[in-house]
Design a protein around this motif. Structure first.
Motif, PDB file in Angstrom:
ATOM      1  N   ARG A  77     -42.381 -22.082   3.184  1.00 54.91           N
ATOM      2  CA  ARG A  77     -41.026 -21.904   2.664  1.00 54.91           C
ATOM      3  C   ARG A  77     -40.192 -23.176   2.848  1.00 54.91           C
ATOM      4  N   LEU A  78     -40.857 -24.305   2.776  1.00 55.57           N
ATOM      5  CA  LEU A  78     -40.147 -25.571   2.941  1.00 55.57           C
ATOM      6  C   LEU A  78     -39.074 -25.754   1.878  1.00 55.57           C
ATOM      7  N   TRP A  79     -39.323 -25.192   0.693  1.00 59.56           N
ATOM      8  CA  TRP A  79     -38.407 -25.358  -0.440  1.00 59.56           C
ATOM      9  C   TRP A  79     -36.971 -24.999  -0.073  1.00 59.56           C
ATOM     10  N   GLU A  80     -36.783 -23.961   0.744  1.00 59.83           N
ATOM     11  CA  GLU A  80     -35.423 -23.524   1.069  1.00 59.83           C
ATOM     12  C   GLU A  80     -34.916 -24.077   2.394  1.00 59.83           C
ATOM     13  N   SER A  81     -35.668 -25.001   2.996  1.00 56.99           N
ATOM     14  CA  SER A  81     -35.262 -25.570   4.287  1.00 56.99           C
ATOM     15  C   SER A  81     -34.344 -26.778   4.147  1.00 56.99           C
ATOM     16  N   ALA A  82     -34.392 -27.435   3.004  1.00 55.54           N
ATOM     17  CA  ALA A  82     -33.642 -28.684   2.836  1.00 55.54           C
ATOM     18  C   ALA A  82     -32.130 -28.522   2.993  1.00 55.54           C
ATOM     19  N   PRO A  83     -31.497 -27.465   2.441  1.00 54.13           N
ATOM     20  CA  PRO A  83     -30.032 -27.371   2.592  1.00 54.13           C
ATOM     21  C   PRO A  83     -29.580 -27.329   4.049  1.00 54.13           C
ATOM     22  N   GLU A  88     -37.196 -22.474 -10.655  1.00 49.55           N
ATOM     23  CA  GLU A  88     -36.665 -21.903  -9.424  1.00 49.55           C
ATOM     24  C   GLU A  88     -36.217 -22.943  -8.405  1.00 49.55           C
ATOM     25  N   LEU A  89     -36.993 -23.999  -8.242  1.00 51.77           N
ATOM     26  CA  LEU A  89     -36.666 -24.975  -7.209  1.00 51.77           C
ATOM     27  C   LEU A  89     -35.248 -25.527  -7.348  1.00 51.77           C
ATOM     28  N   PRO A  90     -34.763 -25.870  -8.553  1.00 58.17           N
ATOM     29  CA  PRO A  90     -33.388 -26.376  -8.648  1.00 58.17           C
ATOM     30  C   PRO A  90     -32.330 -25.359  -8.232  1.00 58.17           C
ATOM     31  N   ARG A  91     -32.664 -24.056  -8.225  1.00 61.24           N
ATOM     32  CA  ARG A  91     -31.692 -23.016  -7.902  1.00 61.24           C
ATOM     33  C   ARG A  91     -31.682 -22.638  -6.421  1.00 61.24           C
ATOM     34  N   VAL A  92     -32.666 -23.125  -5.679  1.00 59.56           N
ATOM     35  CA  VAL A  92     -32.792 -22.724  -4.269  1.00 59.56           C
ATOM     36  C   VAL A  92     -31.529 -23.018  -3.461  1.00 59.56           C
ATOM     37  N   PRO A  93     -30.899 -24.202  -3.591  1.00 59.01           N
ATOM     38  CA  PRO A  93     -29.672 -24.423  -2.816  1.00 59.01           C
ATOM     39  C   PRO A  93     -28.589 -23.383  -3.112  1.00 59.01           C
ATOM     40  N   GLU A  94     -28.514 -22.930  -4.366  1.00 60.20           N
ATOM     41  CA  GLU A  94     -27.544 -21.897  -4.722  1.00 60.20           C
ATOM     42  C   GLU A  94     -27.891 -20.578  -4.030  1.00 60.20           C
ATOM     43  N   TYR A  95     -29.177 -20.249  -3.950  1.00 61.17           N
ATOM     44  CA  TYR A  95     -29.596 -19.031  -3.253  1.00 61.17           C
ATOM     45  C   TYR A  95     -29.212 -19.099  -1.780  1.00 61.17           C
ATOM     46  N   VAL A  96     -29.434 -20.267  -1.169  1.00 61.03           N
ATOM     47  CA  VAL A  96     -29.124 -20.428   0.251  1.00 61.03           C
ATOM     48  C   VAL A  96     -27.627 -20.261   0.492  1.00 61.03           C
ATOM     49  N   LEU A 144     -21.385  -3.512   7.486  1.00 59.12           N
ATOM     50  CA  LEU A 144     -21.816  -2.119   7.434  1.00 59.12           C
ATOM     51  C   LEU A 144     -21.862  -1.537   8.839  1.00 59.12           C
ATOM     52  N   PRO A 145     -21.621  -0.241   8.981  1.00 60.37           N
ATOM     53  CA  PRO A 145     -21.593   0.379  10.321  1.00 60.37           C
ATOM     54  C   PRO A 145     -22.894   0.166  11.086  1.00 60.37           C
ATOM     55  N   GLY A 146     -22.801  -0.470  12.254  1.00 59.66           N
ATOM     56  CA  GLY A 146     -23.944  -0.673  13.115  1.00 59.66           C
ATOM     57  C   GLY A 146     -24.881  -1.788  12.702  1.00 59.66           C
ATOM     58  N   ALA A 147     -24.532  -2.528  11.665  1.00 63.42           N
ATOM     59  CA  ALA A 147     -25.433  -3.558  11.148  1.00 63.42           C
ATOM     60  C   ALA A 147     -25.450  -4.792  12.035  1.00 63.42           C
ATOM     61  N   VAL A 148     -26.625  -5.413  12.104  1.00 67.44           N
ATOM     62  CA  VAL A 148     -26.791  -6.704  12.772  1.00 67.44           C
ATOM     63  C   VAL A 148     -27.556  -7.604  11.820  1.00 67.44           C
ATOM     64  N   VAL A 149     -27.049  -8.811  11.600  1.00 71.21           N
ATOM     65  CA  VAL A 149     -27.693  -9.796  10.739  1.00 71.21           C
ATOM     66  C   VAL A 149     -28.112 -10.976  11.599  1.00 71.21           C
ATOM     67  N   PHE A 150     -29.327 -11.475  11.355  1.00 70.59           N
ATOM     68  CA  PHE A 150     -29.807 -12.647  12.088  1.00 70.59           C
ATOM     69  C   PHE A 150     -30.679 -13.492  11.176  1.00 70.59           C
ATOM     70  N   PRO A 151     -30.516 -14.830  11.242  1.00 68.43           N
ATOM     71  CA  PRO A 151     -29.415 -15.538  11.903  1.00 68.43           C
ATOM     72  C   PRO A 151     -28.126 -15.395  11.097  1.00 68.43           C
ATOM     73  N   GLN A 152     -27.034 -15.617  11.764  1.00 68.86           N
ATOM     74  CA  GLN A 152     -25.722 -15.487  11.114  1.00 68.86           C
ATOM     75  C   GLN A 152     -24.893 -16.724  11.400  1.00 68.86           C
ATOM     76  N   PRO A 153     -24.689 -17.574  10.377  1.00 68.28           N
ATOM     77  CA  PRO A 153     -25.131 -17.423   8.993  1.00 68.28           C
ATOM     78  C   PRO A 153     -26.616 -17.745   8.836  1.00 68.28           C
ATOM     79  N   PRO A 154     -27.240 -17.273   7.749  1.00 63.88           N
ATOM     80  CA  PRO A 154     -28.660 -17.547   7.534  1.00 63.88           C
ATOM     81  C   PRO A 154     -28.945 -19.038   7.422  1.00 63.88           C
ATOM     82  N   HIS A 155     -30.147 -19.433   7.866  1.00 68.52           N
ATOM     83  CA  HIS A 155     -30.578 -20.821   7.722  1.00 68.52           C
ATOM     84  C   HIS A 155     -31.138 -21.096   6.328  1.00 68.52           C
ATOM     85  N   THR A 156     -31.686 -20.045   5.703  1.00 71.58           N
ATOM     86  CA  THR A 156     -32.268 -20.180   4.369  1.00 71.58           C
ATOM     87  C   THR A 156     -31.703 -19.062   3.492  1.00 71.58           C
ATOM     88  N   HIS A 157     -32.372 -18.741   2.392  1.00 71.75           N
ATOM     89  CA  HIS A 157     -31.920 -17.632   1.551  1.00 71.75           C
ATOM     90  C   HIS A 157     -32.520 -16.311   2.000  1.00 71.75           C
TER      91      HIS A 157
END
Length: 365
Positions: free
Chosen positions: A183-189, A259-267, A280-293
């Motif tokens: 998943r290197l493609w989404e690591s650059a941002p 797809e590759l040109p759109r990855v930064p937008e997804y992230v 949402l009630p009781g929700a936990v997100v990790f990591p926050q903020p996300p490192h990728t998409h």
């Protein structure tokens, strides 16, 4: 029963007008039409790795700033070759891996059973190892493997400084550095550097074409021309020298183009989606903020109830929220992986929260 649920889930997703997590599954006819459109009237199939395969290899080598790239039918095969090369080159039969890494979790320890190598774990913390942990290894290793991002730790990445330091520490110990970059493609941002700069920290890099890019299958291993020659030899020995691979290769080229040109937008949008889900009630997100998409979401409900509720929501409202829930070590809590791609770009904060609450209403009822 599991197959029946899978068929029902695919049918439900295909019928949805709105999709938050993932993409709409395509039929065989749709995939063939996509490939036919990309092929053009004069493009010919490859034969044992020539033609279109070489075009893809050159494209990936250029993107990652490498001397050469070699196409593999699977990432598992590519990674075993990379690790074997490190052992042969250095004369060291030990490889530094993370216990949550792909080689340990999803490749059935092929490096040990097929190549006879041993592993050491620099750390068990849910992140890539640090420079200090590499320096403290109890024995010399031929290869240090870094997974970018580390999927089973929650799609987490090191900082650029941490990545640079750990690569320097590995080389200082006489080891090679291999990037498991499925998943290197989404690591650059997040890292703030180009794909070529990231891959340039290592001696070899593996990338996947079906993860993120939406290809049918396949992977590439990049590095020096010496590595490429070795990789072609062992690819053949491992049974990866296929007669024709044009469907996978052509779909990879389509993914690089579309797809590759759109990855930064997804992230970027993943941060919006994650922040909304965290409300949402009781929700936990990790990591926050996300490192990728991609990121993880926990909710305080059993996985079976959440999966049933999500399926009902899709069938009744034509809206796909999330799926693939699994129970955790915390009783009554489940976790899933959220992937923000093209369909999710249409979702704003209010719609995420409102739809999530409707999902939870179905769980409680």
């Amino acid at each position: 029963m599991a197959d029946d649920v899978r068929v029902r889930r695919i049918a439900a997703m295909r019928g949805c007008d709105r999709i938050l997590d993932g993409v709409r599954p395509k039929s065989l006819r749709e995939r063939l039409a996509e490939l036919s459109e990309a092929a053009g009237p004069e493009l010919m199939p490859d034969y044992y790795g020539d033609g279109l395969v070489g075009e893809l290899e050159d494209r990936v080598a250029g993107l990652l700033g490498a001397e050469a790239a070699v196409f593999f039918p699977t990432g598992t095969m590519a990674q075993q070759v990379a690790i074997r090369y490190g052992a042969d080159l250095t004369g060291r039969s030990t490889v530094a891996l993370h216990p949550l890494g792909h080689q340990e979790m999803h490749e059935r320890r092929a490096y040990a059973d097929l190549t006879g190598l041993r592993s050491v774990h620099p750390t068990a913390a849910p992140r890539n190892p640090t420079a200090a942990e590499i320096a403290a290894l109890p024995e010399p290793v031929g290869t240090v493997v870094l997974e970018l991002p580390m999927r089973d730790a929650g799609f987490v990445l090191p900082t650029w400084a941490e990545l640079t330091e750990v690569c320097e520490a590995a080389r200082g110990s006489g080891a090679r550095v291999h990037l498991d970059g499925a998943r290197l493609w989404e690591s650059a941002p997040y890292l703030g550097h180009s794909l070529a700069e990231i891959a340039g920290r290592a001696d070899s890099t593996y990338v996947s074409f079906y993860k993120t890019l939406g290809g049918l299958s396949g992977a590439a291993l990049t590095g020096t021309t010496a590595l490429a020659a070795y990789a072609r030899l062992w690819r053949h020995r491992y049974g990866g020298q296929l007669f024709q691979q044009w469907p996978a290769v052509l779909s990879a080229l389509v993914g690089l183009d579309r797809e590759l040109p759109r990855v930064p937008e997804y992230v970027r949008h993943a941060r919006t989606i994650a922040a909304a889900l965290a409300q949402l009630p009781g929700a936990v997100v990790f990591p926050q903020p996300p490192h990728t998409h991609q990121f993880r979401l926990w909710l305080p409900h059993p996985a079976a109830l959440l999966n049933d509720a999500g399926l009902l929501l899709a069938e009744e409202e034509k809206v796909w929220f999330t799926g693939g829930w699994r129970d955790t070590e915390i009783p009554g809590h489940a976790v899933t992986e959220v992937s923000v791609q093209s369909p999710a770009l249409e979702w704003g904060t209010d719609e995420v929260i409102d739809t999530g609450l409707r999902l939870l209403d179905r769980v409680q009822n």
